[in-house]
Each structure stands twice: as C-alpha cells, then as structure tokens.
Design an enzyme around this catalytic site. Structure first.
Site, short mmCIF file in Angstrom:
data_model
loop_
_atom_site.label_atom_id
_atom_site.label_comp_id
_atom_site.label_asym_id
_atom_site.label_seq_id
_atom_site.Cartn_x
_atom_site.Cartn_y
_atom_site.Cartn_z
CD GLU A 189 -5.45 -4.02 -4.20
OE1 GLU A 189 -5.16 -2.86 -3.74
OE2 GLU A 189 -4.65 -4.98 -4.70
CG HIS B 77 -5.53 -2.33 -0.48
ND1 HIS B 77 -4.73 -1.86 -1.29
CD2 HIS B 77 -5.11 -1.69 0.89
CE1 HIS B 77 -4.06 -0.94 -0.84
NE2 HIS B 77 -4.08 -0.72 0.22
CB SER C 295 -1.01 -0.24 1.10
OG SER C 295 -2.10 0.93 0.99
#
Length: 295
Positions: free
Chosen positions: A237, A267, A143
């Site tokens: 995502e 995610h 991320s």
C-alpha cells in the site's frame, strides 16, 4: 499467501481505475463493487436514523444486542456508503458477535471537512443515548474511515465524552499531505491509491483549510488519552507509512496500539474477504479484538 486470489483482485482493480470522469460515476462504481459482494441471507440489515445521520444496523445471527461496532466507511470522504460497505460490516458483525451500525456520513465536496466528523460523533452520541455502554462500543473504519475513526476518538476526547472501548483502523488514511515515504516506494505495487488520487480527495474534503488540522490529519494530533487501537495495513500500500507513523505517535502518547503489516496485502484487503483467504483471516482477527475490548 493466496497468490492466485490476490492476483485476480489486483487485475480487477487495475482494469477499473478508482478515478473516473466525475464524482457521480466514481460513487456509482463503488456501489456496484459493493453489490458484487452480497451479504449472507441470515444477516439482517435495518435502516435507522442515528439522530440526524442516516444509518443501518447490520446484524449477523448471535450478535449481542449491547455490543456494537460503529462502522465508518472508506472512500476518500467523497464516495462510499452503507451499501458499498454492508458486506464488510456483515463479516465483522459475525466475527465480533456484535451489531454493526454503518452510517452514511455527509460526503465532500458537497459537505467538506468537518462534516464527516460532526456526523460520526453525532452517531456515537446517539448510540449512547440508546442505552449502549461506551465500554461495549468499538469504532472501526477503513481508509478515510480509518482516519475518521481516529478523528472521532479525538473529537470525543476533547469534548469530554465517555470514550468507546477501542478503535480499529483498516488501511487508514491519516495524512492529508500524503507525505509518507511509501507514497513513492510502494506506488508500483498499489493497484488503487496513488499520490495524485490522495491529493485530489484531500482537495475535495479540506479545500483551502489547513491540511494538518488534527481532525483532518490525525497524524498531527495529540493522541493521548485514546482507547486501545488495532491498526491493520498491507505492505503493498502507498498508505503503509500512514499506519506506521500513526502507531508510533500513538505509542509515544501512551496509547496501547497493535500494528499489523500484512505481507503483500493491498489497500483494504478485508473488503475482498469473499475472494481472499487473508481477507477472511483479517476479519476474524478484528472480531477477536472487538470481543476482547468489549468483554
């Protein structure tokens, strides 16, 4: 696909929204989630100072002492820590036969951009001063940590440091402007990340600075000269297009890139490896990449 496993995780995430009343609560919730995935008892976790940066060695049995994953946790540059990502780092250590150095880089809004980049590059340089060869290091992150991985490589290249053997980006966030088409087209599928969440985290991290600054949004950087990249993203995502655009621009800059879009995955699904078959499979593939790049 392990549909029942994934459905359980999605239901859990939808029942515990990422955004909370305040930053302290958000940090505490992510810590609690991380503690829900305890590491195996044979994995060692030893706190160290990587120069001025708090860090921890996470080492599975059989890890080569001179092969290292420098791991940069996710959390929008605002939340996340060694403890929240220790289980994921342990899985990577085992799969890669490498020690994982997980760092607690400074978080926004107390420490906005470029504090995270300063800390990640400082930790890498500390590793090299310990006698670890750059050719035996891979930088990895998820991320925001995936974006930070690319930013770290860019900063090291620009400073003419010897570069590591590769970079791994899991569901990377590389665009502070949230301009990818998938921000809208995948919104209904994504149980974690929405445009308003991205915009809030970006405001905490970059404030009034340029959101296209290369070390904040590596999607806009010159990516030439970077080591090979392995980019993993789920098709469910909102950040799907961040990975696609990153890979496309890196290839155009002459970087060797492996991009994998995992059907139906959410995610940072490798973080749910204890509950999800595809999470374990992804960790094994990352491990194989690290072994190959550092052979």
């Amino acid at each position: 696909m392990s549909r029942e496993q994934l459905a359980t995780i999605v239901e859990m995430l939808r029942s515990q929204p990422l955004m909370q009343a305040n930053v302290a609560e958000m940090r505490a919730n992510l810590e609690q989630m991380g503690q829900g995935f305890p590491i195996d008892p044979d994995v060692q976790c030893t706190r160290v100072q990587a120069g001025a940066v708090p860090a921890a060695w996470v080492t599975a049995p059989g890890a080569a002492p001179d092969r290292v994953i420098l791991y940069l946790h996710g959390g929008g540059y605002v939340i996340g820590s060694i403890d929240s990502h220790r289980a994921l780092a342990a899985g990577l250590s085992r799969a890669a036969g490498a020690r994982a150095l997980v760092i607690d880089y400074r978080l926004a809004p107390e420490h906005p951009f470029p504090a995270a980049v300063e800390d990640s590059t400082a930790a890498y340089r500390w590793l090299i001063r310990q006698g670890i060869e750059p050719s035996r290091v891979v930088i990895a992150g998820d991320s925001a940590g995936g974006g930070l991985t690319v930013a770290t490589l860019i900063a090291l290249r620009d400073a003419k440091d010897r570069l590591p053997a590769g970079g791994v980006c899991i569901s990377p966030w590389v665009d502070m402007e949230a301009s990818g088409e998938s921000m809208a087209s995948r919104a209904a599928e994504d149980p974690m990340i929405q445009r308003d969440i991205i915009e809030w985290f970006a405001a905490q991290y970059v404030g009034k600075a340029d959101r296209r600054a290369p070390l904040a949004s590596p999607i806009y950087a010159d990516l030439s000269g970077l080591p090979p990249l392995y980019v993993l993203v789920g098709t469910a995502e909102t950040l799907l297009d961040d990975s696609g655009r990153l890979a496309e621009r890196a290839r155009k800059a002459g970087v060797r890139v492996t991009l994998e879009a995992w059907e139906g995955m959410i995610h940072v699904w490798p973080a749910f490896a204890p509950m999800l078959d595809e999470g374990r499979e992804a960790i094994e593939k990352i491990g194989a990449f690290v072994r190959a790049q550092t052979a």
